[in-house]
Motif scaffolding. Sequence first.
Motif, PDB file in Angstrom:
ATOM      1  N   GLY A   1      16.593 -13.929  -1.569  1.00 44.90           N
ATOM      2  CA  GLY A   1      16.159 -15.147  -0.877  1.00 44.90           C
ATOM      3  C   GLY A   1      15.331 -16.085  -1.729  1.00 44.90           C
ATOM      4  O   GLY A   1      14.525 -16.863  -1.210  1.00 44.90           O
ATOM      5  N   LEU A   2      15.484 -16.020  -3.062  1.00 44.91           N
ATOM      6  CA  LEU A   2      14.673 -16.873  -3.927  1.00 44.91           C
ATOM      7  C   LEU A   2      15.542 -17.673  -4.895  1.00 44.91           C
ATOM      8  O   LEU A   2      15.142 -17.956  -6.022  1.00 44.91           O
ATOM      9  CB  LEU A   2      13.673 -16.011  -4.706  1.00 44.91           C
ATOM     10  N   GLY A   3      16.732 -18.036  -4.422  1.00 43.91           N
ATOM     11  CA  GLY A   3      17.671 -18.766  -5.259  1.00 43.91           C
ATOM     12  C   GLY A   3      17.095 -20.010  -5.907  1.00 43.91           C
ATOM     13  O   GLY A   3      17.401 -20.320  -7.056  1.00 43.91           O
TER      14      GLY A   3
ATOM     15  N   GLY B   1       4.531 -11.742  -2.147  1.00 39.24           N
ATOM     16  CA  GLY B   1       5.791 -11.264  -1.577  1.00 39.24           C
ATOM     17  C   GLY B   1       6.986 -11.736  -2.386  1.00 39.24           C
ATOM     18  O   GLY B   1       7.929 -10.978  -2.636  1.00 39.24           O
ATOM     19  N   GLN B   2       6.916 -13.006  -2.819  1.00 36.80           N
ATOM     20  CA  GLN B   2       8.006 -13.532  -3.640  1.00 36.80           C
ATOM     21  C   GLN B   2       8.059 -12.824  -4.987  1.00 36.80           C
ATOM     22  O   GLN B   2       9.127 -12.493  -5.495  1.00 36.80           O
ATOM     23  CB  GLN B   2       7.834 -15.040  -3.830  1.00 36.80           C
ATOM     24  N   GLN B   3       6.871 -12.590  -5.566  1.00 36.48           N
ATOM     25  CA  GLN B   3       6.837 -11.887  -6.852  1.00 36.48           C
ATOM     26  C   GLN B   3       7.453 -10.506  -6.729  1.00 36.48           C
ATOM     27  O   GLN B   3       8.203 -10.066  -7.595  1.00 36.48           O
ATOM     28  CB  GLN B   3       5.394 -11.759  -7.365  1.00 36.48           C
ATOM     29  N   GLN B   4       7.129  -9.821  -5.631  1.00 35.58           N
ATOM     30  CA  GLN B   4       7.671  -8.478  -5.481  1.00 35.58           C
ATOM     31  C   GLN B   4       9.178  -8.522  -5.291  1.00 35.58           C
ATOM     32  O   GLN B   4       9.906  -7.660  -5.790  1.00 35.58           O
ATOM     33  CB  GLN B   4       6.981  -7.759  -4.304  1.00 35.58           C
ATOM     34  N   ARG B   5       9.681  -9.558  -4.619  1.00 31.73           N
ATOM     35  CA  ARG B   5      11.138  -9.656  -4.449  1.00 31.73           C
ATOM     36  C   ARG B   5      11.814  -9.940  -5.799  1.00 31.73           C
ATOM     37  O   ARG B   5      12.891  -9.430  -6.064  1.00 31.73           O
ATOM     38  CB  ARG B   5      11.476 -10.725  -3.408  1.00 31.73           C
ATOM     39  N   VAL B   6      11.149 -10.727  -6.638  1.00 33.60           N
ATOM     40  CA  VAL B   6      11.691 -10.933  -7.992  1.00 33.60           C
ATOM     41  C   VAL B   6      11.699  -9.603  -8.747  1.00 33.60           C
ATOM     42  O   VAL B   6      12.666  -9.257  -9.439  1.00 33.60           O
ATOM     43  CB  VAL B   6      10.868 -11.981  -8.775  1.00 33.60           C
TER      44      VAL B   6
ATOM     45  N   SER C   1       1.781  -2.296  -0.879  1.00 36.72           N
ATOM     46  CA  SER C   1       0.329  -2.066  -0.708  1.00 36.72           C
ATOM     47  C   SER C   1      -0.522  -3.230  -1.183  1.00 36.72           C
ATOM     48  O   SER C   1      -1.630  -3.427  -0.701  1.00 36.72           O
ATOM     49  CB  SER C   1      -0.107  -0.820  -1.470  1.00 36.72           C
ATOM     50  N   ALA C   2      -0.015  -3.990  -2.163  1.00 35.42           N
ATOM     51  CA  ALA C   2      -0.831  -5.069  -2.717  1.00 35.42           C
ATOM     52  C   ALA C   2      -0.551  -6.404  -2.031  1.00 35.42           C
ATOM     53  O   ALA C   2      -1.073  -7.429  -2.440  1.00 35.42           O
ATOM     54  CB  ALA C   2      -0.569  -5.184  -4.217  1.00 35.42           C
ATOM     55  N   LEU C   3       0.272  -6.380  -0.991  1.00 32.58           N
ATOM     56  CA  LEU C   3       0.667  -7.648  -0.376  1.00 32.58           C
ATOM     57  C   LEU C   3      -0.199  -7.990   0.825  1.00 32.58           C
ATOM     58  O   LEU C   3      -0.691  -7.105   1.528  1.00 32.58           O
ATOM     59  CB  LEU C   3       2.123  -7.560   0.088  1.00 32.58           C
TER      60      LEU C   3
ATOM     61  N   LEU D   1       3.148 -10.832   4.434  1.00 37.65           N
ATOM     62  CA  LEU D   1       4.246 -10.849   3.460  1.00 37.65           C
ATOM     63  C   LEU D   1       4.982  -9.513   3.376  1.00 37.65           C
ATOM     64  O   LEU D   1       6.018  -9.398   2.749  1.00 37.65           O
ATOM     65  CB  LEU D   1       3.703 -11.209   2.073  1.00 37.65           C
ATOM     66  N   VAL D   2       4.397  -8.500   4.036  1.00 33.04           N
ATOM     67  CA  VAL D   2       4.947  -7.146   3.927  1.00 33.04           C
ATOM     68  C   VAL D   2       6.355  -7.075   4.520  1.00 33.04           C
ATOM     69  O   VAL D   2       7.273  -6.525   3.916  1.00 33.04           O
ATOM     70  CB  VAL D   2       4.011  -6.133   4.629  1.00 33.04           C
ATOM     71  N   ALA D   3       6.530  -7.689   5.689  1.00 31.96           N
ATOM     72  CA  ALA D   3       7.800  -7.545   6.413  1.00 31.96           C
ATOM     73  C   ALA D   3       8.983  -8.027   5.586  1.00 31.96           C
ATOM     74  O   ALA D   3      10.017  -7.354   5.545  1.00 31.96           O
ATOM     75  CB  ALA D   3       7.725  -8.308   7.737  1.00 31.96           C
ATOM     76  N   GLY D   4       8.820  -9.157   4.903  1.00 30.19           N
ATOM     77  CA  GLY D   4       9.919  -9.709   4.115  1.00 30.19           C
ATOM     78  C   GLY D   4      10.405  -8.743   3.052  1.00 30.19           C
ATOM     79  O   GLY D   4      11.613  -8.523   2.879  1.00 30.19           O
ATOM     80  N   VAL D   5       9.449  -8.149   2.342  1.00 35.43           N
ATOM     81  CA  VAL D   5       9.802  -7.211   1.274  1.00 35.43           C
ATOM     82  C   VAL D   5      10.432  -5.946   1.869  1.00 35.43           C
ATOM     83  O   VAL D   5      11.433  -5.422   1.366  1.00 35.43           O
ATOM     84  CB  VAL D   5       8.554  -6.872   0.425  1.00 35.43           C
ATOM     85  N   GLN D   6       9.865  -5.492   2.980  1.00 41.42           N
ATOM     86  CA  GLN D   6      10.409  -4.274   3.605  1.00 41.42           C
ATOM     87  C   GLN D   6      11.826  -4.497   4.120  1.00 41.42           C
ATOM     88  O   GLN D   6      12.695  -3.632   3.968  1.00 41.42           O
ATOM     89  CB  GLN D   6       9.497  -3.817   4.741  1.00 41.42           C
TER      90      GLN D   6
END
Lengths: 266, 254
Positions: free
Chosen positions: A148-150, A163-168, A188-190, A194-199
């Motif tokens: 989701g970071l096109g 959250g965006q960094q973790q998705r990258v 844990s660091a979010l 922002l947790v839900a998006g990554v999960q």
Amino acid sequence: MNPAESAGPDTQWMIRFDKVVKRYGDLTVLDELDFHVRPRERVTLIGPSGSGKTTILRLLMTLERITSGTIEVGGEYLSHTRRGDKLVPADEKHLRRVRKRIGMVFQQFNLFPNMNVLRNITEAPVRALGRPRAEAEAKARELLDMVGLGEKALEHPTRLSGGQQQRVAIARALAMEPEILLLDEVTSALDPELVAGVQDLLRDIASRGELTILCVTHEMQFAQDISDRVLMFDKGQIVEDGPPEKIFTEPEEQRTRDFLQAILKA
Amino acid sequence: MATINPCSGDLPGTFGDAMPFICDGAVVTAQVTLGGAALAIVLAAVAGLASTSHAWLVRAVARVYMEFFRGASVLVQLFWIFYAMPAITGYRLSPIFAGVLTLGLNLGAYGSEVVRGAIQAVPVPQREAGIALNFSTYQRMRRIILPQAFVAMVPPGTSLLIELLKATSLVSAISVADMTYQANVTVSSIGNQFTIFGIVMVIYFLMAQVITMVMRVVERRAATMVGRETPKRRPPQMAWTDPAPTSAGGGGKS
């Protein structure tokens, strides 16, 4: 199976820990730990802090040296090679070959600040796997769309939210096409929102069933969603091993019950 | 009215008598500074990298070099390389080359500590992320660690370059005709120490300002490379080098 190899690594397991000991000075973190993970199995490691969960991931990623015992990955020794009858520590070349099968996502993302988002994802496929840059970029853009970071391809990672960094970071790990994905407390660091998006992203990845996943987390609902097996650790050993429904609803061991209660209160 | 070239000797009084010599010396000072800096940067990079090596012998060699050249007086090192080396090797260096060599070796030793410190200051998780992505040891250094470490090298590196500039005055002791040497010669013929050393002091100072300005551009570029905002802090500047608020000279986004 080749009988000549019967004494050596076993290919029916994706990951196999055999009497693994990890000590830091006098502190024994893992104490003759044995466990096996099948290909495409998704395993969550739970347990109190200091129980050795993260150490297991770090040993697999070769970020730490094993004190004794052996680890096999996909039927190969991870950090040893056979010389005659003896097992000796493997050289860098061997490590790099076995490491290819493993990807890791860290608690603190660890994106490279000297590269933009796209470069973060393409650098390893280009440098470490020798892929052509154009191919690596096409693949990276696909992955960025998936997470989701096109539109963020050319941004600096420092300009993204956690959250965006973790998705990258997840896209970056997947770009190496690992067979095994290690998730070390990735939310844990979010910030809570922002947790839900990554999960959700990781649930989606796990549900495809292509990867063997080892996950360390304190989020029990997430653990239940993505894994088909939960290992409860305490003091460097496995206390309980079973499917998530069982461990989370009717654990057999007192230590598991205590731990789950402590987590739910928090 | 045509502008006067301050080096032409057309200025009145002591200025007119001294400036042509001082200008000749300033060129030599700049040459020794540039040569010394080039050598120092190469040595600092090599010795700094060597001191982070896993091989103890490599580390030891880097350490001995660093301690030796950092630990003894530059002037003595200069005399030793200029006067003693020919006795041992039978090969006489030109004074200017001996000066460049000594200053390069000396400042390179200090610089190697800057390089080592900056490399070690890159957070360990960056290295671990590099391992997790299966980069080779060389690739991790080249693609991940060094680009990040470089930003931290620039400010202390700037100080060392200014140290180097000032230390070039020592080469006058082996009769390299640098700015200090020319000032001494001029003073011995026409006197007026107050004015002549005053002029020389100001020129050294202006040269240091040039180094500072160039390095600030380097620092800004390096900081942008690692996605950091341009440093907001501005080192103290003298009024006449301070760009007007409307000019683009500052360039810093705040």
